[in-house]
Structures are given as C-alpha cells and as structure tokens.
Design a protein around this motif. Structure first.
Motif, PDB file in Angstrom:
ATOM      1  N   ASP A  15      24.446  -0.160 -15.286  1.00 45.03           N
ATOM      2  CA  ASP A  15      23.499  -0.939 -14.493  1.00 45.03           C
ATOM      3  C   ASP A  15      23.976  -2.390 -14.435  1.00 45.03           C
ATOM      4  N   SER A  37      22.930  -4.439 -12.014  1.00 47.50           N
ATOM      5  CA  SER A  37      22.028  -5.059 -11.038  1.00 47.50           C
ATOM      6  C   SER A  37      21.630  -6.482 -11.386  1.00 47.50           C
ATOM      7  N   ARG A  62      23.475  -4.754  -6.824  1.00 40.27           N
ATOM      8  CA  ARG A  62      22.671  -5.241  -5.707  1.00 40.27           C
ATOM      9  C   ARG A  62      23.582  -5.518  -4.511  1.00 40.27           C
ATOM     10  N   GLN A 109      28.710  -9.511  -7.586  1.00 41.61           N
ATOM     11  CA  GLN A 109      28.362  -8.165  -7.146  1.00 41.61           C
ATOM     12  C   GLN A 109      29.484  -7.554  -6.307  1.00 41.61           C
ATOM     13  N   TYR A 124      24.898   0.284  -4.335  1.00 40.31           N
ATOM     14  CA  TYR A 124      24.163  -0.974  -4.235  1.00 40.31           C
ATOM     15  C   TYR A 124      22.710  -0.651  -3.868  1.00 40.31           C
ATOM     16  N   GLU A 148      16.826  -4.778  -3.784  1.00 37.96           N
ATOM     17  CA  GLU A 148      15.744  -5.061  -4.715  1.00 37.96           C
ATOM     18  C   GLU A 148      14.450  -4.393  -4.261  1.00 37.96           C
TER      19      GLU A 148
END
Length: 488
Positions: A108, A110, A143, A157, A181, A184
């Motif tokens: 993860d 993110s 993301r 990212q 990806y 959010e």
C-alpha cells in the motif's frame, strides 16, 4: 497451438539439459481451473508512509480466504495491522509455511507524498521477493499521479510505475507484477478495488503483467439495473451481493467473432461467469459458431459486420431484451508492407477492425439497446501500441481502437457505461501458427514470461473488465502480453 520448447524444458530430461546448457526455462503458468482453489497460500502485506488502503486490503484478503502477514517496513502503520490481527515484523521465509514460499506480495503506497517516502518499498521487496513462489503475484497500490495535490506527491506516485514494471522483469518464474492507482475514496464505493484485486491475485491474470490500472469513482449512482442480476445497494462494493463464482449472472453479452479462437474463449469464459452469450460471426462460419455456442446455451447471430445493413440487423436482433456487455473481438489481418499493399487490403482491415465497431456501437447506444451501466470491451493489439513491420493497416486499426476507448469514456460516463480495450501480445492461435518459425519463436520469447499467451488469458481479462465491480475502470488499455518487451 503447442509450444514445443516450453513443454520440453519442463520435462525431467529437458529441465536437466536446460540447466546444464544454461538455456532459459519458461515457467508453466498456473491458470484458473474450476476444480482447484482460486486463492490459497500466504500474502505478505507492506505499506509506506500513512497508508490509506490498508483496511480495504486486509478485508479483501480475509474475504478470499488467504492468510496475511504484515511486514514492519514502516512503524507508523503497525496499529492498523494489529487491528486486523496480523502479525508484524521483518519477514522471514520460514513464516510462509511448509513450502517456505509466499503466494503474493501486496504493498500500500497510497500515502506516499514525497520521494523521501519511497524507502519502505526497498525494505519490503528486498526482504520478500526471494520468498515469492512460482506464479506468485505482486500488486502495488497508489494514488493516480494526475490527481495528486502537489508536484512532489505526483513525482513519488509516478515513480511506482518504474518499480512495478522492473519487479515483473526481475521476478521471472511466472510471477506477475501490476500497479493499481486508486482515486481517493474509490475504494469505499461501488467502483472499489475488490474485483480488480481478485483478478490480479488470481490465476485468471496469468499472462497480465507490468500493467497500470486506474480506478476512479464511477458517476452512475447505485440503483436497480433491470435484467442484470438484481438490485445494487449504495455504499460501496462491499454492499453488493456479489456471487464471485458468477459475477455476470443475469447479464447478456454480445461477442463478435465468436466462432473460434479468442472469440470462442471469450464466449466460454463469459458464460462460465453467468452471462447469456450472444455470439456473432460471418454467415460462412455459421456451423462453427453454432458448435461454439451450443454447449454454452448461447444465441448465434450470423451477420457480416462489414455490411452497411449489419448495425441495424444486430440492433434489431438484440432490441427486445437489450444487452449489458459488448465485446468487439472480430478482426482480420492482411499483412504486407505498405509499398506492396493494395488499397483493398488497407480498406478492408480498417473497415472490419475499426469502422464496424464504430457503427455497431452507434446503433446500440442510440437505440438504448446497450443498457445504462453496461460494458464495452474492444480487442486492440500490441501492434496498435508499438507498430509492426508489414502491418500498417492492422496497427492503424488497432491504434484507432485505443483512440475510441479513450475518447468515448468521458462521453459514456454519465450513463455509467465503461469502455476499455485489451491489447494482446503473442497469443497461441491459428493465426499465429501461420507465422514463420523464427519470427514465431521471437514473438513467444520477447516477454517476461518467455512464452506466448493462450486465448483464455485474453478472455479472463475481458471478463474482469465486464464485471459490475469494474465500474471505476474506463478509458483504459490493458495489455495481455506477459509484459512484452515491445511497446512496454
């Protein structure tokens, strides 16, 4: 078509000979089979700075029946792991059970917002990669860079793409590596991550590697989709009563070029996942089409998609009940260098591979025959991404398919319809069997899997994109190429 070299080097004698001579030994890929567990084994989960998707990951892993262990690559998220009852620490191979091998690695990323936060990626994959078993899975989640709040976050990212594609090439042994990806908030909506993670962790994605997929929140709100498997309750994918064995139950799917080859495989997989398949092919292929669809309890339509009247005929045949899924698989090749190519060869390839898709979709969309929240999946090609010698007509048509997908996705969003493409690389079919031996062998070996794919690999990817849980994926091209070295 059989790959004789793959079969030989995986025999007892061939394996010994390959080792002694230093020959490459492609792995026999583990593909989905209904008589074997789809998910099993141990998953190692890692995370970077302030992970945002960990809860969703832990719940998904628990729901598919796999066991997970959390890697202590960033101390800030250990409380999250503890909340889910996961043990944490520096991973050791012995933790993977009697085989000493992991089935999958999940990371993860993110919460990574700066290049200085990328260090945990090294710690996690340095510790775990050598303990990943044959045909294992690597999935990194982040993301979308273009949605990031700062240039530093965008930079960090975007860096994940280089990492993931490199992992796919380093791991070998039939291991795949993919990047997802997640916009959010999308993880907790109907367009969430369950369907995509299930696909990438499953043997269904055996020949899909080095891919980058974006999941966004779908604009279509929850509600009842008539004739397509019941009510969809708001609040996210977890609220949907999904039968993962048959996620397409109640849906109707049109597949063009369904008589044989990849089209027949698509029809078979969609039917196995619960769809009623309407297969379409040339009148001259009527018998083969019937033979394909009969055991699937499908419906056969014999039309020439290049004929001017074909879109109206198809629309009329589907009008009474409509359709939920349209798969544009039909296509032809007429290969020559452009200097030697006839105008008829140029025009026929573009008309069948590209123009027919445009005309059919126009008819189905204008008449409302493709229902809201439907799925369009088109078959493109690596040739449409990288070009190919002697295929200017074919590559032009397949690049045009990608253009259609990218341009139509925003227009269809309001109706909740997604449109995507798959781009096969070298797939073992009757068409590729006609390629000269040396070129055929090069096509097979020039990817991270060192082998050609099977028609079922394309079919499984299309089935994933056709699922209700893939509502957040649109306007994208997914290569089914074993992470081809061409156009990668």
């Amino acid at each position: 078509m059989n790959d004789s070299y793959l079969k030989f080097v995986n025999s007892p004698f061939g394996a010994r000979l390959a080792r002694s001579l230093g020959l490459p030994k492609p792995e026999v890929l583990r593909r989905y089979r209904g008589d074997r567990p789809e998910f099993d084994g141990l998953i190692a989960i890692g995370a970077g700075h302030e992970p945002r998707l960990f809860d969703a990951l832990a719940k998904l892993v628990a729901s598919i029946g796999m066991t997970s262990v959390a890697h202590e690559s960033a101390g800030l998220w250990v409380p999250l792991a503890n909340r889910h009852g996961l043990m944490t620490g520096r991973f050791e191979a012995a933790e993977a059970g009697s085989s000493g091998k992991l089935a999958a690695l999940l990371f993860d990323a993110s919460g990574i917002e700066d290049s200085s936060h990328l260090e945990p990626l090294y710690g996690f994959f340095h510790d775990t990669l050598r303990s990943l078993g044959q045909c294992g899975r690597i999935v990194v989640l982040g993301r979308p860079p273009e949605a990031c709040a700062s240039s530093r976050q965008w930079t960090a990212q975007r860096a994940l793409e280089g990492l993931t594609r490199s992992l796919g090439k380093e791991a070998r042994r039939g291991i795949t590596a993919n990047l997802v990806y997640v916009e959010e908030g999308a993880e907790s909506t109907e367009s969430g991550i369950d369907a995509t993670l299930r696909f990438f962790l499953s043997p269904r994605s055996a020949y899909v590697s080095g891919q980058v997929v974006r999941i966004v929140q779908s604009s279509a709100q929850s509600g009842t989709q008539g004739g397509a498997g019941g009510a969809h309750v708001g609040g996210g994918t977890s609220a949907l009563a999904v039968d993962w064995a048959q996620p397409l139950a109640g849906r109707r799917a049109l597949v063009t070029g369904a008589a044989r080859g990849i089209g027949a495989a698509i029809a078979s997989v969609l039917a196995a996942e619960g769809a009623h398949v309407i297969g379409l092919d040339m009148p001259s292929a009527r018998d083969a089409l019937a033979a394909t669809l009969r055991p699937l309890n499908g419906t056969a339509l014999a039309f020439d998609i290049a004929a001017p009247e074909a879109p109206a005929q198809i629309a009329a045949a589907l009008d009474e009940q409509g359709v939920d899924i349209v798969v544009h698989n039909a296509g032809i090749t007429k290969d020559k260098t452009i200097a030697k190519m006839s105008e008829a060869a140029w025009q026929s390839v573009l008309d069948i591979n590209l123009g027919a898709q445009e005309r059919i979709d126009d008819a189905l969309l204008a008449g409302g025959i493709l229902r809201d929240r439907g799925r369009i999946v088109a078959v493109s090609s690596i040739s449409g991404i990288a070009g190919n010698l002697g295929q200017t007509n074919y590559a032009t048509s397949k690049a045009g398919v990608i253009g259609r997908v990218q341009s139509m996705a925003p227009r269809l969003r309001a109706r909740g319809i997604t449109i995507n493409a798959v781009a096969p690389g070298f797939i073992e079919t009757q068409m590729t069997a006609k390629i000269p031996l040396t070129i055929r062998e090069a096509g097979r070996r020039m990817n991270s899997m060192s082998q050609g794919g099977q028609p079922v690999d394309v079919a499984q990817t299309i089935a994933w994109l056709a699922q209700p849980g893939s509502a957040g994926i649109s306007g994208q091209v997914v290569r089914v190429c074993g992470q081809s070295l061409i156009g990668a």
